[in-house]
Design an enzyme around this catalytic site. Structure first.
Site, short mmCIF file in Angstrom:
data_model
loop_
_atom_site.label_atom_id
_atom_site.label_comp_id
_atom_site.label_asym_id
_atom_site.label_seq_id
_atom_site.Cartn_x
_atom_site.Cartn_y
_atom_site.Cartn_z
N LYS A 22 0.83 -1.21 0.00
CA LYS A 22 0.00 0.00 0.00
C LYS A 22 0.86 1.26 0.00
O LYS A 22 0.65 2.17 -0.80
CB LYS A 22 -0.89 -0.02 1.25
CG LYS A 22 -1.58 1.31 1.53
CD LYS A 22 -2.52 1.22 2.70
CE LYS A 22 -1.92 1.59 4.04
NZ LYS A 22 -1.61 3.02 4.20
N ASN A 23 1.85 1.30 0.90
CA ASN A 23 2.61 2.53 1.08
C ASN A 23 3.62 2.79 -0.03
O ASN A 23 4.27 3.84 -0.05
CB ASN A 23 3.30 2.55 2.45
CG ASN A 23 2.30 2.78 3.57
OD1 ASN A 23 1.13 3.00 3.32
ND2 ASN A 23 2.78 2.71 4.81
N ARG A 93 -5.28 10.01 4.71
CA ARG A 93 -4.27 11.05 4.89
C ARG A 93 -3.24 11.06 3.77
O ARG A 93 -2.69 12.11 3.43
CB ARG A 93 -3.54 10.86 6.22
CG ARG A 93 -4.41 10.97 7.42
CD ARG A 93 -3.56 10.89 8.63
NE ARG A 93 -2.40 11.74 8.47
CZ ARG A 93 -2.37 13.04 8.69
NH1 ARG A 93 -3.43 13.64 9.14
NH2 ARG A 93 -1.27 13.73 8.49
N CYS A 117 -6.18 12.20 13.25
CA CYS A 117 -6.72 10.86 13.04
C CYS A 117 -6.52 10.06 14.31
O CYS A 117 -5.92 10.55 15.26
CB CYS A 117 -6.08 10.19 11.83
SG CYS A 117 -4.42 9.65 12.10
N ARG A 122 -0.75 14.20 13.61
CA ARG A 122 -0.19 14.03 12.26
C ARG A 122 -0.23 15.31 11.42
O ARG A 122 -0.94 15.38 10.40
CB ARG A 122 -0.87 12.88 11.55
CG ARG A 122 -0.64 11.56 12.26
CD ARG A 122 -1.23 10.40 11.55
NE ARG A 122 -0.42 9.95 10.43
CZ ARG A 122 -0.68 8.84 9.74
NH1 ARG A 122 -1.70 8.09 10.06
NH2 ARG A 122 0.10 8.48 8.75
N ASP A 305 4.16 0.63 12.17
CA ASP A 305 3.02 -0.07 11.56
C ASP A 305 2.95 -1.55 11.95
O ASP A 305 2.00 -2.23 11.59
CB ASP A 305 3.07 0.06 10.03
CG ASP A 305 2.64 1.44 9.56
OD1 ASP A 305 2.15 2.22 10.38
OD2 ASP A 305 2.77 1.72 8.35
N ARG A 397 -8.65 -0.93 4.29
CA ARG A 397 -7.78 0.13 3.76
C ARG A 397 -6.41 -0.44 3.40
O ARG A 397 -5.77 0.05 2.48
CB ARG A 397 -7.57 1.22 4.83
CG ARG A 397 -8.77 2.12 5.04
CD ARG A 397 -8.37 3.30 5.91
NE ARG A 397 -7.04 3.74 5.54
CZ ARG A 397 -6.10 4.12 6.39
NH1 ARG A 397 -6.34 4.15 7.67
NH2 ARG A 397 -4.91 4.48 5.95
C1 UD1 Z 1 3.82 7.04 6.73
C2 UD1 Z 1 3.05 5.78 6.42
C3 UD1 Z 1 2.43 5.21 7.68
C4 UD1 Z 1 3.49 5.02 8.75
C5 UD1 Z 1 4.31 6.29 8.96
C6 UD1 Z 1 5.48 6.11 9.89
C7 UD1 Z 1 2.34 6.10 4.12
C8 UD1 Z 1 1.23 6.36 3.18
N1 UD1 Z 1 2.03 6.11 5.43
O1 UD1 Z 1 2.88 7.99 7.23
O2 UD1 Z 1 1.83 3.95 7.35
O3 UD1 Z 1 2.88 4.68 9.99
O4 UD1 Z 1 4.83 6.75 7.70
O5 UD1 Z 1 6.32 5.10 9.41
O6 UD1 Z 1 3.46 5.86 3.71
N2 UD1 Z 1 5.30 14.74 11.36
C9 UD1 Z 1 5.32 16.07 11.68
N3 UD1 Z 1 5.17 16.97 10.67
C10 UD1 Z 1 5.00 16.59 9.37
C11 UD1 Z 1 5.01 15.23 9.06
C12 UD1 Z 1 5.17 14.32 10.08
O7 UD1 Z 1 5.45 16.46 12.84
O8 UD1 Z 1 4.87 17.46 8.51
C13 UD1 Z 1 5.47 13.74 12.44
C14 UD1 Z 1 4.24 12.86 12.59
O9 UD1 Z 1 3.27 13.43 13.42
C15 UD1 Z 1 4.84 11.60 13.18
C16 UD1 Z 1 6.22 11.53 12.52
O10 UD1 Z 1 6.49 12.84 12.05
O11 UD1 Z 1 5.02 11.76 14.57
C17 UD1 Z 1 6.33 10.57 11.36
O12 UD1 Z 1 5.25 10.74 10.49
P1 UD1 Z 1 5.38 10.49 8.93
O13 UD1 Z 1 6.61 9.73 8.63
O14 UD1 Z 1 5.16 11.77 8.23
O15 UD1 Z 1 4.13 9.55 8.65
P2 UD1 Z 1 3.30 9.53 7.31
O16 UD1 Z 1 4.19 9.87 6.19
O17 UD1 Z 1 2.03 10.29 7.49
#
Ligand code: UD1
Length: 422
Positions: A22-23, A93, A117, A122, A305, A397
């Site tokens: 998926k990712n 998201r 969420c 996030r 995950d 999902r």
């Molecule tokens: C992706 C994965 C999700 C996985 C996560 C962490 C996809 C589609 N989803 O989610 O399955 O659980 O990586 O491995 O690939 N953060 C901030 N600011 C930002 C972005 C992130 O503070 O602008 C923080 C988040 O709140 C979290 C951390 O950084 O605490 C990591 O999040 P992130 O790696 O961005 O997760 P996703 O990319 O949303």
């Protein structure tokens, strides 16, 4: 609404094929917005998130044709839309992955802010900060991120946190920027590396995707690509835990064990016997699992995950384990439900202290998010008696036909209409 019913206690045996990730599929689908011509993707999993991304891309004018089997053709040649609407973004998201490509290709993007969420706040501030560095003018208007730029300019971007989708958005945007970019403290997940490979095949000049330093030389345009999506390491890990908690003998075929090293190490530490090939893993669950501590982290550390699923196995292990969650602040929603099945788990700050119990007992439980649902299914497979997992739409999902794959391994599991739902 539907629910999944499990009669637990049967050891799982046999082989199961890994589905496409998926990712990896979602960012590659978003990257098709950058290409002038049809992108052909194979091994795209049949998931609700993939259908949501399809609907989102169609709403932007991308022609999407679902081919036979797991194939998908995406053609953004005539795409003109640049607004990702709230109705779609709020259900997934990862919709935010269209922000970078839209801005780079059309000079304008309006993407609904995803909001919070179940697993935490996030935010997407790092995506926006990076795009600002690339020269975009960003405002928030009526719940939408509005980004504009003539042509993006290459820049050095340091990510305060190695955000996975943040890194991906910036890679896609910088690929069409003028000049060179460097993304430092980038996420190192294999799905980021795969997006780098796909962008490279489209004509982008990217080095270091999959490491914390990604170097990008912008190009004028990107072309179409043919690509087969990598196997899903989280689905694979979930099946391995299913083998472990049922004292089973499960082989996952068509996977990449090297993407699962941290999970495999922990399962070995917990007493499981693992046999590893290049593209298959076999697990033989022990009579009694042993406690093993886990701390989640960015790749190659233990994936957040997989945290909920691993916790289901520790709930019936001998001894006490501490599971520390360092990525998301609120990712313990499965704890209360596992407790309903007899687990002894206490949450202290960002850690869960899991005292292994003799066995779990089946109970009605409720899924709160994608990986929590997988954890409850694993608990149900291990438990004596019947478990019903409601709000099962979460699992669709990210897991392709999970009940069919598990029943092919001998599990007593089925899906039915939830009489308790409206
Ligand atoms: C992706 C994965 C999700 C996985 C996560 C962490 C996809 C589609 N989803 O989610 O399955 O659980 O990586 O491995 O690939 N953060 C901030 N600011 C930002 C972005 C992130 O503070 O602008 C923080 C988040 O709140 C979290 C951390 O950084 O605490 C990591 O999040 P992130 O790696 O961005 O997760 P996703 O990319 O949303």
């Amino acid at each position: 609404m539907e629910r999944i019913v499990i009669r637990g206690g049967t050891p799982l045996r046999g082989e199961v094929a890994a589905s496409g990730a998926k990712n990896a599929a979602l960012p590659i689908m978003a990257a098709s917005l950058l290409a002038e011509g049809p992108c052909r993707l194979a091994n795209v999993p049949g998931l609700r998130d993939v259908r949501t991304m399809t609907a989102l891309l169609e709403s932007l004018g991308v022609r999407v044709v679902r081919g036979p089997g797991e194939n998908l053709v995406l053609d953004a040649s005539e795409a003109t839309g640049y607004r990702a609407a709230y109705d779609l973004v709020r259900t997934m998201r990862a919709s935010v992955l269209v922000l970078g490509p839209l801005l780079a290709r059309f000079g304008e993007a309006q993407v609904s802010l995803p909001g919070g969420c179940a697993i935490g706040a996030r935010p997407i501030n790092l995506h926006l900060k990076g795009l600002d560095k690339l020269g975009a003018e960003i405002t928030i208007e009526e719940g939408y991120v509005c980004a504009r730029s003539r042509r993006l300019q290459g820049a050095r971007i340091y990510l305060d946190l190695p955000s996975v989708t943040g890194t991906m958005n910036l890679m896609m945007a910088a690929s069409l920027a003028r000049g060179s970019s460097l993304i430092e403290n980038a996420a190192c997940e294999p799905e980021v590396a795969e997006l780098g490979t796909v962008l490279g095949a489209m004509g982008a000049r990217i080095e270091g995707a999959g490491t914390d330093h990604i170097q990008i030389e912008g190009v004028e345009r990107l072309g179409p690509v043919d690509h087969s999506v990598m196997p899903d390491r989280i689905e694979t890990g979930t099946f391995l835990v299913a083998g472990a908690v049922t004292r089973g003998d499960v082989t996952v075929r068509g996977c990449r064990p090297k993407h699962l090293e941290a999970v495999i190490e922990k399962l070995i530490e917990a007493g499981a016997d693992l046999r590893i090939d290049d593209d298959a893993v076999r697990i033989l669950g022990p009579d009694k699992l042993r406690a093993a501590d886990v701390k989640t982290g960015g790749y190659p550390a233990f994936a957040t995950d997989m945290q909920a699923q691993f916790m289901a196995s520790m709930a019936i292990a001998e001894g006490t384990s501490v599971i520390a969650e360092t990525i998301f602040e609120n990712r313990f929603m499965h704890v209360a439900e596992l407790r309903r099945m007899g687990a002894d788990i206490r949450v202290q700050g960002n850690s869960a202290v899991v005292r292994g119990v003799k066995g779990l007992s089946g109970a009605p439980v409720m899924a709160t998010d994608l990986r929590a649902s997988a954890s409850l299914i694993l608990g149900g497979l291990a438990a004596e008696g019947q478990t019903t997992v409601s709000r099962i739409y979460h699992i669709d999902r990210g897991y392709e036909q999970i009940e069919n794959k598990l029943s092919a391994l001998g599990a007593r599991i089925w899906r039915e209409k939830d009489p308790g739902s409206l």
